[in-house]
Design a protein around this motif. Structure first.
Motif, PDB file in Angstrom:
ATOM      1  N   SER A  51      39.319  30.447  25.120  1.00  0.00           N
ATOM      2  CA  SER A  51      39.650  30.265  26.534  1.00  0.00           C
ATOM      3  C   SER A  51      38.871  29.089  27.118  1.00  0.00           C
ATOM      4  O   SER A  51      39.425  28.272  27.863  1.00  0.00           O
ATOM      5  N   ASP A  54      40.420  25.851  25.909  1.00  0.00           N
ATOM      6  CA  ASP A  54      41.662  25.546  26.623  1.00  0.00           C
ATOM      7  C   ASP A  54      41.378  24.955  27.994  1.00  0.00           C
ATOM      8  O   ASP A  54      42.008  23.972  28.405  1.00  0.00           O
ATOM      9  N   LYS A  55      40.423  25.539  28.717  1.00  0.00           N
ATOM     10  CA  LYS A  55      40.057  25.014  30.035  1.00  0.00           C
ATOM     11  C   LYS A  55      39.468  23.614  29.919  1.00  0.00           C
ATOM     12  O   LYS A  55      39.767  22.742  30.738  1.00  0.00           O
ATOM     13  N   LYS A  58      42.270  21.138  29.277  1.00  0.00           N
ATOM     14  CA  LYS A  58      43.027  20.902  30.515  1.00  0.00           C
ATOM     15  C   LYS A  58      42.252  19.973  31.447  1.00  0.00           C
ATOM     16  O   LYS A  58      42.811  19.025  32.001  1.00  0.00           O
ATOM     17  N   ASN A  59      40.957  20.233  31.604  1.00  0.00           N
ATOM     18  CA  ASN A  59      40.135  19.388  32.468  1.00  0.00           C
ATOM     19  C   ASN A  59      40.049  17.957  31.951  1.00  0.00           C
ATOM     20  O   ASN A  59      40.061  17.005  32.743  1.00  0.00           O
ATOM     21  N   SER A 110      39.236  22.696  38.519  1.00  0.00           N
ATOM     22  CA  SER A 110      39.977  23.860  38.035  1.00  0.00           C
ATOM     23  C   SER A 110      41.151  24.217  38.937  1.00  0.00           C
ATOM     24  O   SER A 110      42.051  24.939  38.517  1.00  0.00           O
TER      25      SER A 110
END
Length: 115
Positions: A51, A54-55, A58-59, A110
């Motif tokens: 997780s 993945d974050k 994305k960032n 975020s």
């Protein structure tokens, strides 16, 4: 690939060490409970790390688009590098001082998305 192989080898060695102890020191029931807790902990750590990865991915995509001058959608704001700066320590977009209509606007990365 080698990292995963080393992790599985270390886990196998740990389980082997637990199960090779004499039954007088640890009963089979306690060995099973220890193994179960270890497996649950490892599953939690794996899902947490995936997780987090993945974050982070994305960032990084959002940040790369921001550096290229593309428009990032963050709630009600359209973030561009001519109106905002990115602060690495807080992972936020901060409005530039010379933009009076955005004075004091801080947006967490975020809360942003880029397609």
């Amino acid at each position: 690939m080698i990292r995963y192989l080393l992790v599985f080898a270390a886990l196998g060695l740990l389980f082997w060490a637990i199960w090779s102890l004499k039954n007088e020191f640890l009963s089979k029931k306690l060995k099973g409970v220890l193994s179960l807790f270890l497996l649950l902990f490892l599953a939690f750590a794996y899902f947490y790390q995936s997780s987090f990865d993945d974050k982070s991915e994305k960032n990084m995509q959002i940040l790369n688009a921001f550096k290229q001058g593309k428009v990032i959608k963050c709630g009600d704001f359209n973030v561009t590098n001519d109106r905002f700066n990115y602060e690495f320590g807080t992972a936020c977009f901060v409005a530039k001082r010379n933009i009076s209509e955005l004075n004091g606007v801080i947006i967490e990365i975020s809360k942003c998305k880029y397609d």
